[in-house]
Design an enzyme around this catalytic site. Structure first.
Site, PDB file in Angstrom:
ATOM      1  N   GLY A  28     -25.247  35.678  33.639  1.00 34.59           N
ATOM      2  CA  GLY A  28     -25.345  35.217  32.258  1.00 34.59           C
ATOM      3  C   GLY A  28     -26.640  35.738  31.662  1.00 34.59           C
ATOM      4  N   TYR A  29     -26.750  35.600  30.363  1.00 33.59           N
ATOM      5  CA  TYR A  29     -27.874  36.180  29.629  1.00 33.59           C
ATOM      6  C   TYR A  29     -28.677  35.108  28.909  1.00 33.59           C
ATOM      7  CZ  TYR A  29     -25.841  40.487  31.001  1.00 33.59           C
ATOM      8  OH  TYR A  29     -25.377  41.505  31.781  1.00 33.59           O
TER       9      TYR A  29
END
Length: 156
Positions: A28-29
């Site tokens: 994820g970012y």
């Protein structure tokens, strides 16, 4: 300073997969800006925090740090700015080049990408016969893009 130089391709068939085992990958970012992305990745039983600069051609600055697995899980749960990218990653050696083939899962299911890291932009890898169209530089195929705009939602 660390520099990542890579080329990315669509994968045309499954001949690369015969007899291979991959590693589960979730990422994820935390930041997804044009100038910088910050990624949290769990690959198998290891976790990493990666900071990447703006892509220029095939290259960008990249700094990656191993972090505790529990920290990565917490960041993915509570700090990811968009969706989680899930995939199986395979490492395939082809005449001295290591290709990472990602078979995407979940909302990105059906997408298979291969990338190869190079020592410099003039280096030409050996291209396996299972490679399709080159998509280096096409932001739609960046994992950060796929997290927010999954492959299954693209207009075909």
């Amino acid at each position: 300073m660390a520099r990542e130089i890579e080329r990315k391709f669509l994968v045309e068939n499954n001949s690369w997969k015969i007899g291979r085992q991959g590693l589960s990958c979730r990422q994820g970012y935390l930041v997804t800006e044009e100038e910088i992305t910050v990624r949290v990745r769990i690959l198998g039983e290891e976790a990493f925090l990666t900071v990447k600069g703006k892509t220029e051609g095939m290259a960008r600055d990249e700094f990656e740090y191993r972090i505790p697995l529990k920290d990565a899980e917490a960041m993915l749960r509570g700090m990811s700015r968009c969706g989680i990218v899930e995939k199986i990653r395979y490492h395939i050696e082809v005449e001295g080049f290591i290709w990472d083939v990602d078979e995407f899962l979940g909302e990105n299911s059906g997408l298979v990408l291969a990338e190869v890291e190079l020592e410099d932009e003039s280096q030409v890898p050996i291209f396996p016969d299972w490679l399709g169209q080159e998509v280096t530089g096409d932001v739609r195929y960046y994992n950060a893009f796929l997290a927010g705009k999954p492959f299954s939602r693209w207009k075909k």
